[in-house]
Write a protein that holds these residues in place. Sequence first.
Motif, PDB file in Angstrom:
ATOM      1  N   VAL A 136      44.413  50.412  31.744  1.00  0.00           N
ATOM      2  CA  VAL A 136      44.900  51.594  32.447  1.00  0.00           C
ATOM      3  C   VAL A 136      46.429  51.592  32.451  1.00  0.00           C
ATOM      4  CG1 VAL A 136      44.795  52.925  34.577  1.00  0.00           C
ATOM      5  CG2 VAL A 136      42.854  51.480  33.924  1.00  0.00           C
ATOM      6  N   THR A 137      47.015  52.734  32.103  1.00  0.00           N
ATOM      7  CA  THR A 137      48.471  52.867  32.074  1.00  0.00           C
ATOM      8  C   THR A 137      48.872  54.158  32.768  1.00  0.00           C
ATOM      9  OG1 THR A 137      48.601  51.705  29.958  1.00  0.00           O
ATOM     10  CG2 THR A 137      50.521  52.977  30.606  1.00  0.00           C
ATOM     11  N   GLY A 138      49.879  54.090  33.640  1.00  0.00           N
ATOM     12  CA  GLY A 138      50.347  55.281  34.332  1.00  0.00           C
ATOM     13  C   GLY A 138      51.753  55.092  34.861  1.00  0.00           C
ATOM     14  N   SER A 139      52.223  56.077  35.621  1.00  0.00           N
ATOM     15  CA  SER A 139      53.575  56.027  36.170  1.00  0.00           C
ATOM     16  C   SER A 139      53.596  55.576  37.626  1.00  0.00           C
ATOM     17  CB  SER A 139      54.230  57.409  36.065  1.00  0.00           C
ATOM     18  OG  SER A 139      54.348  57.793  34.714  1.00  0.00           O
ATOM     19  N   ILE A 140      52.606  55.989  38.425  1.00  0.00           N
ATOM     20  CA  ILE A 140      52.562  55.610  39.834  1.00  0.00           C
ATOM     21  C   ILE A 140      51.128  55.763  40.339  1.00  0.00           C
ATOM     22  CG2 ILE A 140      53.111  57.951  40.669  1.00  0.00           C
ATOM     23  CD1 ILE A 140      54.823  56.561  42.872  1.00  0.00           C
ATOM     24  N   TRP A 141      50.752  54.877  41.282  1.00  0.00           N
ATOM     25  CA  TRP A 141      49.405  54.861  41.842  1.00  0.00           C
ATOM     26  C   TRP A 141      48.367  54.650  40.729  1.00  0.00           C
ATOM     27  CZ3 TRP A 141      51.349  60.039  43.826  1.00  0.00           C
ATOM     28  CH2 TRP A 141      52.321  59.842  44.808  1.00  0.00           C
ATOM     29  N   VAL A 142      48.446  53.466  40.168  1.00  0.00           N
ATOM     30  CA  VAL A 142      47.653  53.110  38.995  1.00  0.00           C
ATOM     31  C   VAL A 142      46.794  51.892  39.336  1.00  0.00           C
ATOM     32  CG1 VAL A 142      47.733  52.586  36.527  1.00  0.00           C
ATOM     33  CG2 VAL A 142      49.612  53.873  37.596  1.00  0.00           C
ATOM     34  N   GLY A 166      52.301  49.943  34.837  1.00  0.00           N
ATOM     35  CA  GLY A 166      53.037  51.105  35.325  1.00  0.00           C
ATOM     36  C   GLY A 166      54.283  50.683  36.076  1.00  0.00           C
ATOM     37  N   PRO A 167      55.190  51.612  36.372  1.00  0.00           N
ATOM     38  CA  PRO A 167      56.430  51.260  37.051  1.00  0.00           C
ATOM     39  C   PRO A 167      56.251  50.798  38.495  1.00  0.00           C
ATOM     40  CG  PRO A 167      56.675  53.329  35.871  1.00  0.00           C
ATOM     41  CD  PRO A 167      55.211  53.000  35.876  1.00  0.00           C
ATOM     42  N   SER A 168      55.395  51.478  39.283  1.00  0.00           N
ATOM     43  CA  SER A 168      55.266  51.110  40.695  1.00  0.00           C
ATOM     44  C   SER A 168      53.914  51.539  41.244  1.00  0.00           C
ATOM     45  CB  SER A 168      56.381  51.753  41.522  1.00  0.00           C
ATOM     46  OG  SER A 168      56.258  53.157  41.520  1.00  0.00           O
ATOM     47  N   SER A 169      53.549  50.943  42.386  1.00  0.00           N
ATOM     48  CA  SER A 169      52.233  51.168  43.001  1.00  0.00           C
ATOM     49  C   SER A 169      51.128  50.911  41.985  1.00  0.00           C
ATOM     50  CB  SER A 169      52.138  52.583  43.573  1.00  0.00           C
ATOM     51  OG  SER A 169      53.003  52.745  44.665  1.00  0.00           O
ATOM     52  N   VAL A 170      51.099  49.672  41.504  1.00  0.00           N
ATOM     53  CA  VAL A 170      50.169  49.252  40.459  1.00  0.00           C
ATOM     54  C   VAL A 170      49.341  48.085  40.976  1.00  0.00           C
ATOM     55  CG1 VAL A 170      49.958  48.421  38.086  1.00  0.00           C
ATOM     56  CG2 VAL A 170      51.839  49.947  38.716  1.00  0.00           C
ATOM     57  N   GLY A 171      48.009  48.206  40.910  1.00  0.00           N
ATOM     58  CA  GLY A 171      47.143  47.141  41.396  1.00  0.00           C
ATOM     59  C   GLY A 171      45.968  46.879  40.483  1.00  0.00           C
ATOM     60  N   GLY A 172      45.504  45.645  40.465  1.00  0.00           N
ATOM     61  CA  GLY A 172      44.378  45.289  39.613  1.00  0.00           C
ATOM     62  C   GLY A 172      43.108  46.016  39.983  1.00  0.00           C
ATOM     63  N   PHE A 173      42.907  46.271  41.270  1.00  0.00           N
ATOM     64  CA  PHE A 173      41.734  47.008  41.743  1.00  0.00           C
ATOM     65  C   PHE A 173      42.091  48.461  42.051  1.00  0.00           C
ATOM     66  CE2 PHE A 173      38.451  48.318  44.756  1.00  0.00           C
ATOM     67  CZ  PHE A 173      37.311  47.833  44.152  1.00  0.00           C
ATOM     68  N   THR A 174      43.106  48.665  42.872  1.00  0.00           N
ATOM     69  CA  THR A 174      43.583  50.014  43.181  1.00  0.00           C
ATOM     70  C   THR A 174      45.104  50.027  43.293  1.00  0.00           C
ATOM     71  OG1 THR A 174      43.416  51.883  44.708  1.00  0.00           O
ATOM     72  CG2 THR A 174      43.328  49.697  45.686  1.00  0.00           C
ATOM     73  N   GLY A 175      45.699  51.129  42.871  1.00  0.00           N
ATOM     74  CA  GLY A 175      47.146  51.236  42.941  1.00  0.00           C
ATOM     75  C   GLY A 175      47.648  51.503  44.347  1.00  0.00           C
ATOM     76  N   ARG A 176      46.883  52.250  45.137  1.00  0.00           N
ATOM     77  CA  ARG A 176      47.352  52.613  46.471  1.00  0.00           C
ATOM     78  C   ARG A 176      46.184  52.814  47.423  1.00  0.00           C
ATOM     79  NH1 ARG A 176      50.503  58.233  47.965  1.00  0.00           N
ATOM     80  NH2 ARG A 176      48.660  59.080  46.907  1.00  0.00           N
ATOM     81  N   VAL A 195      48.165  42.485  35.655  1.00  0.00           N
ATOM     82  CA  VAL A 195      48.859  43.607  36.278  1.00  0.00           C
ATOM     83  C   VAL A 195      50.352  43.501  35.977  1.00  0.00           C
ATOM     84  CG1 VAL A 195      49.374  44.781  38.439  1.00  0.00           C
ATOM     85  CG2 VAL A 195      47.139  43.698  38.103  1.00  0.00           C
ATOM     86  N   THR A 196      50.919  44.588  35.451  1.00  0.00           N
ATOM     87  CA  THR A 196      52.331  44.602  35.094  1.00  0.00           C
ATOM     88  C   THR A 196      52.983  45.855  35.651  1.00  0.00           C
ATOM     89  OG1 THR A 196      51.852  43.457  33.014  1.00  0.00           O
ATOM     90  CG2 THR A 196      54.013  44.524  33.211  1.00  0.00           C
ATOM     91  N   ALA A 197      53.968  45.675  36.525  1.00  0.00           N
ATOM     92  CA  ALA A 197      54.758  46.790  37.031  1.00  0.00           C
ATOM     93  C   ALA A 197      56.172  46.636  36.484  1.00  0.00           C
ATOM     94  CB  ALA A 197      54.782  46.825  38.548  1.00  0.00           C
ATOM     95  N   ILE A 207      45.676  45.078  45.359  1.00  0.00           N
ATOM     96  CA  ILE A 207      46.151  46.380  45.817  1.00  0.00           C
ATOM     97  C   ILE A 207      47.651  46.477  45.550  1.00  0.00           C
ATOM     98  CG2 ILE A 207      46.451  47.910  47.799  1.00  0.00           C
ATOM     99  CD1 ILE A 207      44.029  46.507  49.086  1.00  0.00           C
ATOM    100  N   GLY A 208      48.075  47.545  44.888  1.00  0.00           N
ATOM    101  CA  GLY A 208      49.488  47.693  44.601  1.00  0.00           C
ATOM    102  C   GLY A 208      50.297  48.072  45.821  1.00  0.00           C
ATOM    103  N   ASN A 209      49.866  49.101  46.542  1.00  0.00           N
ATOM    104  CA  ASN A 209      50.655  49.640  47.636  1.00  0.00           C
ATOM    105  C   ASN A 209      49.746  50.016  48.796  1.00  0.00           C
ATOM    106  OD1 ASN A 209      52.535  50.870  49.270  1.00  0.00           O
ATOM    107  ND2 ASN A 209      53.193  52.385  47.772  1.00  0.00           N
TER     108      ASN A 209
END
Length: 298
Positions: A136-142, A166-176, A195-197, A207-209
């Motif tokens: 999964v790749t995205g910009s935020i909440w990924v 993704g840049p921010s709010s990135v999590g292995g299970f949920t971004g936010r 997981v790479t932010a 959980i990212g955020n």
Amino acid sequence: TAIGTEENKFKGTFDGNGHIITGLYINKETENYQGFLGDSDGEIRNVGVEDAYVKGHSYVGALVGNIHGSSNSKIDNCYSTGSVVGTKTYAGGLAGRAFISNDCYSSCSVTGSGLVGGLIGELLSSLTNSYATGNVTGSIWVGGLIGTIFLGLSITNAYATGNVTGPSSVGGFTGRVYKPTGTLNMNNIISTGIVTATSNKAIGSLIGNLNNTTDGTSFGTINITNAYALDQDIDMIGFEGTNDGTAYSSGQMEDWLANITVIDTSTTLQVGINGDSSSQIGFDTTLNVGLQGLNVKS
């Protein structure tokens, strides 16, 4: 062309009776509500979508772009394979946005901007016995499974194994996890992807955020039991705070942080389409994860 539009939603029940839709191709990067079903206010069950390529703007998924919230709005016993691309928000391997989802999985690779998940871009109710394996790749909440989770729901027996970037709010299970005004129960959840932010902001192996309401006035109850995340050089849970950047006090966090435990070596998690051993995931402390292909039951 997707079945169901914003003006003329699909309503009722779509029962695939175990059939498989193969080779779905949609390339409409400026149009919303893309998938086999575009905009739905009904139930979808017992169908697989294989080798799909679905590209849209917002609300994009191999099976369905968006499901509205009503007593009949749910996905049961469905899966998807292939690739999903959302040029804006709400992109998921199975659904861009969904309410209730049970016994589902996706191996789709997913790319989007915001609210991007391996299975669902945004979940607004409950999920059980489901997983995602695509990157999964995205910009935020990924997130590896879900891009964003709203509180007041439950998630049980679910895992994600794909890498998440993704840049921010990135999590292995949920971004936010967002707007915790109710109670969120998460039980038997696993994330094993890398997981790479790229900004190292709000990144977590699980959980990212963890995000409060906009003004920070309400903090809901979060019950997390039997959660496991791949041991990597990041926190299990990323930024914990309100939308304005104010961190929660330690007293607010202690109660539910105490509920996070590592699953021991004897655990077998029952997930997915089938109710037998073909839908089990077993692992030990060296994180040897065994996955087996599942088939939609008739």
